[in-house]
Design an enzyme around this catalytic site. Structure first.
Site, PDB file in Angstrom:
ATOM      1  N   CYS A  40       0.832  -1.191   0.000  1.00  0.00           N
ATOM      2  CA  CYS A  40       0.000   0.000   0.000  1.00  0.00           C
ATOM      3  C   CYS A  40       0.872   1.247   0.000  1.00  0.00           C
ATOM      4  CB  CYS A  40      -0.875   0.049   1.242  1.00  0.00           C
ATOM      5  SG  CYS A  40      -2.056  -1.294   1.357  1.00  0.00           S
ATOM      6  N   GLY A  97      -0.211   0.306  -4.945  1.00  0.00           N
ATOM      7  CA  GLY A  97      -1.511  -0.318  -4.755  1.00  0.00           C
ATOM      8  C   GLY A  97      -2.491   0.249  -5.749  1.00  0.00           C
ATOM      9  N   ASN A 102       0.305   0.692   5.871  1.00  0.00           N
ATOM     10  CA  ASN A 102       1.114  -0.062   4.911  1.00  0.00           C
ATOM     11  C   ASN A 102       1.937  -1.059   5.707  1.00  0.00           C
ATOM     12  OD1 ASN A 102       4.062   0.771   2.920  1.00  0.00           O
ATOM     13  ND2 ASN A 102       2.758  -1.014   2.847  1.00  0.00           N
ATOM     14  N   GLY A 103       1.737  -2.345   5.436  1.00  0.00           N
ATOM     15  CA  GLY A 103       2.507  -3.361   6.159  1.00  0.00           C
ATOM     16  C   GLY A 103       1.679  -4.599   6.399  1.00  0.00           C
ATOM     17  N   TYR A 149      12.595  -3.739  -6.298  1.00  0.00           N
ATOM     18  CA  TYR A 149      11.413  -3.684  -7.171  1.00  0.00           C
ATOM     19  C   TYR A 149      10.309  -2.765  -6.684  1.00  0.00           C
ATOM     20  CZ  TYR A 149       6.925  -5.284  -9.091  1.00  0.00           C
ATOM     21  OH  TYR A 149       5.679  -5.326  -9.647  1.00  0.00           O
TER      22      TYR A 149
END
Ligand code: SF4
Length: 503
Positions: free
Chosen positions: A22, A49, A123-124, A280
């Protein structure tokens, strides 16, 4: 609030890369159009996301949330942003695992507190979801007993946990705290959360940002004329004209309001930043812990050329993420770099159901070969990672059909062999091509003439980060961050063994 029941359809195999996660964004800036700043910030984080997007804005009196399924540009138009006035906003772009595409899991989440409300973006991936869920249930039962004894209307019900996601659970735990304010509620809760979290949240007056003690996912702080900005990546600070101030430190909570910026430490730093962000996940123009992602990737390509040289006519990249490493490979090897594949950006994310004819096009929907650059050439094809291998297999077949004489695949990350419990969705472990096959066997399976992966040390050195401060678990099996207690590394799913991975 907007709500839609449209179904996202991925027309190509987007799951053949590790899927991030995210993007989070927050801004405190009285006098600015905070919803618009959030919109542009989220645009810069779209790669983190693409399944849902949302913004919450606060006027100081109330918080309004607008969220929906789709890309940032599909979710919001000018009129939607006009409905989100205020001096402070937070925003989110979400990737979720298959089956968890529900609108209910879109963020920001919103929950009632004793002193107003809390909106939150995450996020996580938490690794003690069950433990935290028990805590939330205990608090709810206690709350019910109290309201029943006093014949009051309950402030909280289980319905407030409107999804089974990590994010909803954190929101509920913050909202159900006995603390008098959100700072104290957060300082009480954050040390109890295990796993990876970069959070941006707010009540009606104060913007907060927090990062887990390992600093797994990035989170940066920036300054604009009239206030402050926090974002998953520095590229999102750049797009709104914010100057980079510093990263939120692992184990740090910051609070921003009219009294300025305050920093609190809720845990001792035990850095284990995700190395895959450099390979990436992050944008190449972002900077993580002082290192530009682009320069790390170019250096990975240079090292790859030294570790796996080959006689060839042209270096091409799998666009876009393989491009910096391909440039590095070409520079180091002296083999010219050229464009062999054109990317049809964002074709893989559409609300339009593809026909069977279109579906059969597979990778051709996403990438188209530049025939005149490929025909009769010995190619080095540089990509950043191989997860299941389906994309590379189709790509190699397409390049052969376009007339390539030889195809030498070079990968700027080591083989992905282990599960990630910290927010990256690879696939199931059984689907990993490097789980059970050695490099020669993978090469044969892909149909390439040769295959070379960068070494673990080569990848780490290219980031210039201290190896003891990086997580490399999916490549090395060395888990520095505790994994969920029930995780079984022999056949674990590569994510979400603890609750619903939602970011
Ligand atoms: S396991 Fe891999 S993808 Fe997950 S946090 Fe560690 S390095 Fe990143």
């Amino acid at each position: 609030m907007a709500r839609a029941d449209g179904h996202l359809t991925a027309v190509v195999d987007s799951a053949d890369k590790g899927q991030d996660e995210c993007g989070v964004f927050g801004v405190w800036a009285p006098g600015e159009e905070v919803a618009k700043l959030s919109y542009f910030g989220l645009y810069a984080l779209q790669h983190r996301g693409t399944q849902s997007a949302g913004i919450a804005a606060s006027t100081g009196e109330q918080i309004l949330v607008f969220r929906d399924m789709g890309l940032v540009s599909q979710v919001f138009d000018e009129n939607d942003l006009e409905t989100l006035p205020g001096h402070m906003a937070i925003g989110h772009t979400r990737y979720s695992t298959t089956g968890a595409h529900a609108w209910e899991n879109a963020q920001p989440t919103l929950g009632p507190t004793g002193y107003g409300s809390v909106a939150l973006c995450h996020n996580g991936n938490l690794t003690n979801f069950d433990e935290l869920q028990s805590l939330a249930d205990e608090r709810l039962d206690k709350h019910r007993e109290v309201v029943a004894a006093h014949k009051q209307k309950p402030r909280r019900t289980r319905a407030h946990r409107d999804s089974s996601s990590d994010t909803s659970l954190i929101t509920e735990l913050l909202a159900s705290s006995d603390a008098d304010n959100l700072t104290d509620a957060a300082l009480g809760l954050l040390p109890q959360i295990k796993g990876a979290f970069s959070l941006v949240f707010m009540d009606e007056n104060t913007l907060y940002a927090a990062r887990d003690r390992h600093g797994v996912r990035p989170l940066a702080l920036g300054k604009i004329d009239r206030g402050w900005v926090v974002a998953s990546e520095t590229a999102a600070l750049d797009i709104v004209g914010a100057s980079f101030v510093r990263e939120i430190q692992p184990g740090e909570l910051i609070a921003i309001d009219e009294d300025g910026l305050r920093s609190h430490r809720f845990a001792q730093e035990q850095a284990a930043r995700c190395v895959f962000e450099y390979v990436y996940l992050a944008r190449p123009d972002s900077v993580i812990n002082g290192k530009t992602v682009h320069s790390s990737r170019v250096e990975m390509g240079r090292r790859l050329a030294r570790e796996h040289p080959v006689d060839a006519d042209l270096v091409i990249a799998t666009p876009d993420s393989g491009t910096p490493a391909a440039v590095g490979y070409a520079e180091e090897s002296g083999i010219p770099f050229g464009q062999g594949l054109m990317k049809n950006a964002y074709v893989g994310r559409t609300f339009i159901q593809p026909s069977q004819t279109i579906r059969q096009l597979g990778i051709r929907l996403k990438l188209n070969p530049v025939k005149e650059n490929i025909e009769g050439k010995r190619l080095v094809v540089v990509d950043d990672s191989i997860v299941r291998g389906n994309t590379q297999r189709a790509l190699i077949r397409m390049l052969r059909e376009a007339g390539a004489k030889e195809i030498h695949v070079r990968i700027s990350a080591p083989p992905v062999k282990w599960p990630c419990f910290f927010g990256i969705d690879f696939a199931t472990r059984a689907e990993l091509i490097a789980n059970g096959l050695d490099t020669q066997e993978i090469c044969r399976s892909l149909g390439a003439d040769s295959l070379g992966y960068i070494s673990l040390d080569g990848m780490i050195e290219a980031t210039t980060q201290n190896s003891s401060e990086l997580c490399t678990a999916c490549f090395s099996g060395d888990y520095r961050i505790p994994i969920p207690p029930q995780a079984d590394l022999t056949d674990a799913e590569l994510s979400g063994t603890s609750g619903t991975k939602d970011s």
